[in-house]
Design a protein around this motif. Structure first.
Motif, PDB file in Angstrom:
ATOM      1  N   ALA A 132       0.834  -1.204   0.000  1.00 15.22           N
ATOM      2  CA  ALA A 132       0.000   0.000   0.000  1.00 15.22           C
ATOM      3  C   ALA A 132       0.870   1.256   0.000  1.00 15.22           C
ATOM      4  CB  ALA A 132      -0.928   0.004   1.210  1.00 15.22           C
ATOM      5  N   GLU A 133       1.936   1.232   0.779  1.00 10.34           N
ATOM      6  CA  GLU A 133       2.837   2.382   0.839  1.00 10.34           C
ATOM      7  C   GLU A 133       3.529   2.606  -0.503  1.00 10.34           C
ATOM      8  OE1 GLU A 133       6.967   3.274   3.108  1.00 10.34           O
ATOM      9  OE2 GLU A 133       5.305   2.631   4.384  1.00 10.34           O
ATOM     10  N   ARG A 134       3.986   1.547  -1.122  1.00  8.16           N
ATOM     11  CA  ARG A 134       4.690   1.669  -2.398  1.00  8.16           C
ATOM     12  C   ARG A 134       3.760   2.217  -3.485  1.00  8.16           C
ATOM     13  NH1 ARG A 134       8.455  -3.072  -5.062  1.00  8.16           N
ATOM     14  NH2 ARG A 134       9.227  -1.819  -6.780  1.00  8.16           N
ATOM     15  N   TRP A 135       2.542   1.692  -3.550  1.00  6.16           N
ATOM     16  CA  TRP A 135       1.588   2.155  -4.555  1.00  6.16           C
ATOM     17  C   TRP A 135       1.161   3.590  -4.277  1.00  6.16           C
ATOM     18  CZ3 TRP A 135      -4.206   1.517  -5.119  1.00  6.16           C
ATOM     19  CH2 TRP A 135      -4.610   1.689  -6.448  1.00  6.16           C
ATOM     20  N   SER A 136       0.964   3.928  -3.006  1.00  7.62           N
ATOM     21  CA  SER A 136       0.590   5.292  -2.624  1.00  7.62           C
ATOM     22  C   SER A 136       1.700   6.277  -2.974  1.00  7.62           C
ATOM     23  CB  SER A 136       0.272   5.360  -1.128  1.00  7.62           C
ATOM     24  OG  SER A 136      -0.815   4.521  -0.814  1.00  7.62           O
ATOM     25  N   GLU A 137       2.954   5.882  -2.728  1.00  8.65           N
ATOM     26  CA  GLU A 137       4.085   6.749  -3.072  1.00  8.65           C
ATOM     27  C   GLU A 137       4.145   6.996  -4.575  1.00  8.65           C
ATOM     28  OE1 GLU A 137       7.595   4.951  -1.398  1.00  8.65           O
ATOM     29  OE2 GLU A 137       7.045   5.545   0.641  1.00  8.65           O
ATOM     30  N   GLU A 138       3.874   5.960  -5.370  1.00 13.60           N
ATOM     31  CA  GLU A 138       3.851   6.146  -6.828  1.00 13.60           C
ATOM     32  C   GLU A 138       2.756   7.121  -7.232  1.00 13.60           C
ATOM     33  OE1 GLU A 138       3.908   3.050  -9.661  1.00 13.60           O
ATOM     34  OE2 GLU A 138       5.867   2.332  -9.034  1.00 13.60           O
ATOM     35  N   LEU A 139       1.593   7.008  -6.599  1.00  9.54           N
ATOM     36  CA  LEU A 139       0.495   7.919  -6.902  1.00  9.54           C
ATOM     37  C   LEU A 139       0.868   9.352  -6.531  1.00  9.54           C
ATOM     38  CD1 LEU A 139      -2.475   8.307  -7.818  1.00  9.54           C
ATOM     39  CD2 LEU A 139      -3.089   8.095  -5.406  1.00  9.54           C
ATOM     40  N   ILE A 140       1.467   9.540  -5.373  1.00 12.03           N
ATOM     41  CA  ILE A 140       1.890  10.876  -4.937  1.00 12.03           C
ATOM     42  C   ILE A 140       2.955  11.414  -5.888  1.00 12.03           C
ATOM     43  CG2 ILE A 140       3.076  12.140  -3.088  1.00 12.03           C
ATOM     44  CD1 ILE A 140       1.500  10.223  -1.125  1.00 12.03           C
ATOM     45  N   ASP A 141       3.874  10.564  -6.342  1.00 10.24           N
ATOM     46  CA  ASP A 141       4.868  10.992  -7.329  1.00 10.24           C
ATOM     47  C   ASP A 141       4.191  11.430  -8.628  1.00 10.24           C
ATOM     48  OD1 ASP A 141       6.908  10.439  -5.556  1.00 10.24           O
ATOM     49  OD2 ASP A 141       7.503   8.544  -6.509  1.00 10.24           O
ATOM     50  N   ASP A 142       3.164  10.692  -9.054  1.00  8.08           N
ATOM     51  CA  ASP A 142       2.421  11.064 -10.267  1.00  8.08           C
ATOM     52  C   ASP A 142       1.743  12.420 -10.097  1.00  8.08           C
ATOM     53  OD1 ASP A 142       3.189   8.623 -11.308  1.00  8.08           O
ATOM     54  OD2 ASP A 142       1.183   7.710 -11.206  1.00  8.08           O
ATOM     55  N   ILE A 143       1.156  12.665  -8.934  1.00 12.33           N
ATOM     56  CA  ILE A 143       0.502  13.953  -8.651  1.00 12.33           C
ATOM     57  C   ILE A 143       1.534  15.070  -8.665  1.00 12.33           C
ATOM     58  CG2 ILE A 143      -0.707  15.300  -6.884  1.00 12.33           C
ATOM     59  CD1 ILE A 143      -2.059  12.581  -6.055  1.00 12.33           C
ATOM     60  N   THR A 144       2.674  14.823  -8.012  1.00 11.15           N
ATOM     61  CA  THR A 144       3.744  15.822  -7.971  1.00 11.15           C
ATOM     62  C   THR A 144       4.242  16.153  -9.381  1.00 11.15           C
ATOM     63  OG1 THR A 144       4.415  15.020  -5.796  1.00 11.15           O
ATOM     64  CG2 THR A 144       6.041  16.335  -7.009  1.00 11.15           C
ATOM     65  N   GLN A 145       4.442  15.117 -10.197  1.00 12.05           N
ATOM     66  CA  GLN A 145       4.884  15.302 -11.583  1.00 12.05           C
ATOM     67  C   GLN A 145       3.860  16.131 -12.356  1.00 12.05           C
ATOM     68  OE1 GLN A 145       7.874  14.106 -12.876  1.00 12.05           O
ATOM     69  NE2 GLN A 145       7.373  15.403 -14.593  1.00 12.05           N
ATOM     70  N   ARG A 146       2.590  15.839 -12.149  1.00 12.99           N
ATOM     71  CA  ARG A 146       1.525  16.575 -12.831  1.00 12.99           C
ATOM     72  C   ARG A 146       1.572  18.049 -12.432  1.00 12.99           C
ATOM     73  NH1 ARG A 146      -2.956  13.816 -14.068  1.00 12.99           N
ATOM     74  NH2 ARG A 146      -4.041  14.527 -15.880  1.00 12.99           N
ATOM     75  N   LEU A 147       1.772  18.323 -11.146  1.00 18.42           N
ATOM     76  CA  LEU A 147       1.834  19.721 -10.680  1.00 18.42           C
ATOM     77  C   LEU A 147       3.056  20.430 -11.252  1.00 18.42           C
ATOM     78  CD1 LEU A 147       0.722  19.220  -6.982  1.00 18.42           C
ATOM     79  CD2 LEU A 147      -0.524  20.442  -8.780  1.00 18.42           C
ATOM     80  N   GLU A 148       4.192  19.725 -11.306  1.00 17.64           N
ATOM     81  CA  GLU A 148       5.400  20.336 -11.872  1.00 17.64           C
ATOM     82  C   GLU A 148       5.210  20.652 -13.354  1.00 17.64           C
ATOM     83  OE1 GLU A 148       8.453  17.478 -10.910  1.00 17.64           O
ATOM     84  OE2 GLU A 148       8.596  18.192  -8.837  1.00 17.64           O
ATOM     85  N   ASN A 149       4.543  19.760 -14.080  1.00 16.97           N
ATOM     86  CA  ASN A 149       4.281  20.004 -15.502  1.00 16.97           C
ATOM     87  C   ASN A 149       3.339  21.180 -15.700  1.00 16.97           C
ATOM     88  OD1 ASN A 149       5.921  17.863 -16.176  1.00 16.97           O
ATOM     89  ND2 ASN A 149       4.225  16.437 -16.516  1.00 16.97           N
ATOM     90  N   LEU A 150       2.348  21.327 -14.810  1.00 21.42           N
ATOM     91  CA  LEU A 150       1.431  22.450 -14.905  1.00 21.42           C
ATOM     92  C   LEU A 150       2.135  23.773 -14.599  1.00 21.42           C
ATOM     93  CD1 LEU A 150      -1.759  20.990 -13.156  1.00 21.42           C
ATOM     94  CD2 LEU A 150      -1.469  21.475 -15.599  1.00 21.42           C
TER      95      LEU A 150
END
Length: 152
Positions: A132-150
């Protein structure tokens, strides 16, 4: 006599009805701080009823009841990111259980798999938490990447 459990109706039901809900609880706990940033949150079980086993009878419908499902898992969808100054967006992520004949692998579905387990093997609390932690961290990384791209 079989030495190893195989993929069948009972083994798939055990994953779908016991393992996935317990894993979803751990994921939900890990994302407690992220969920309020979005308007809508959905975490659900999914079953792939499209992928056929090449060795199976093509006339048999793919279902948990028939014991011929190739993949199942969890899908998270976060909709309507709300942060002042940031464009709203949605994000979806899958955690896929790929079901082989005598074992299954779990991973984000991009050909990347993490643990491999035999059917009916017990999951301990640490395994749920780690996955759960590993998958959640990947999701948070995806959100962070999306914010950086925006932002750029």
């Amino acid at each position: 006599m079989q030495d190893q459990p195989i993929r069948d109706k009972q083994s798939i039901q055990q994953l779908y009805n016991a393992i996935l809900p317990a894993l979803a609880q751990h994921v939900h706990q890990n994302l407690a701080a992220v969920i309020p940033l979005f308007d809508n949150f959905n975490l659900e079980r999914m079953v792939d009823t499209w992928t056929k086993d090449p060795a199976a009878d093509s006339a048999v419908e793919i279902s948990i009841e028939n014991g011929n499902v190739q993949q199942l898992g969890l899908r998270i969808r976060l909709e309507g990111f709300q942060k002042a100054g940031a464009e709203t967006f949605d994000i979806t992520k899958d955690l896929v259980f790929k079901l082989d004949r005598s074992s299954y692998t779990v991973g984000p579905g991009k050909g990347d798999s993490w643990p491999e387990k035999e059917y009916f093997s017990r999951w301990d609390k640490a395994e749920y938490e780690t996955l759960a932690e590993r998958w959640s961290e990947e999701l948070i990384d995806d959100i962070t990447q999306r914010l950086e791209n925006l932002a750029s």
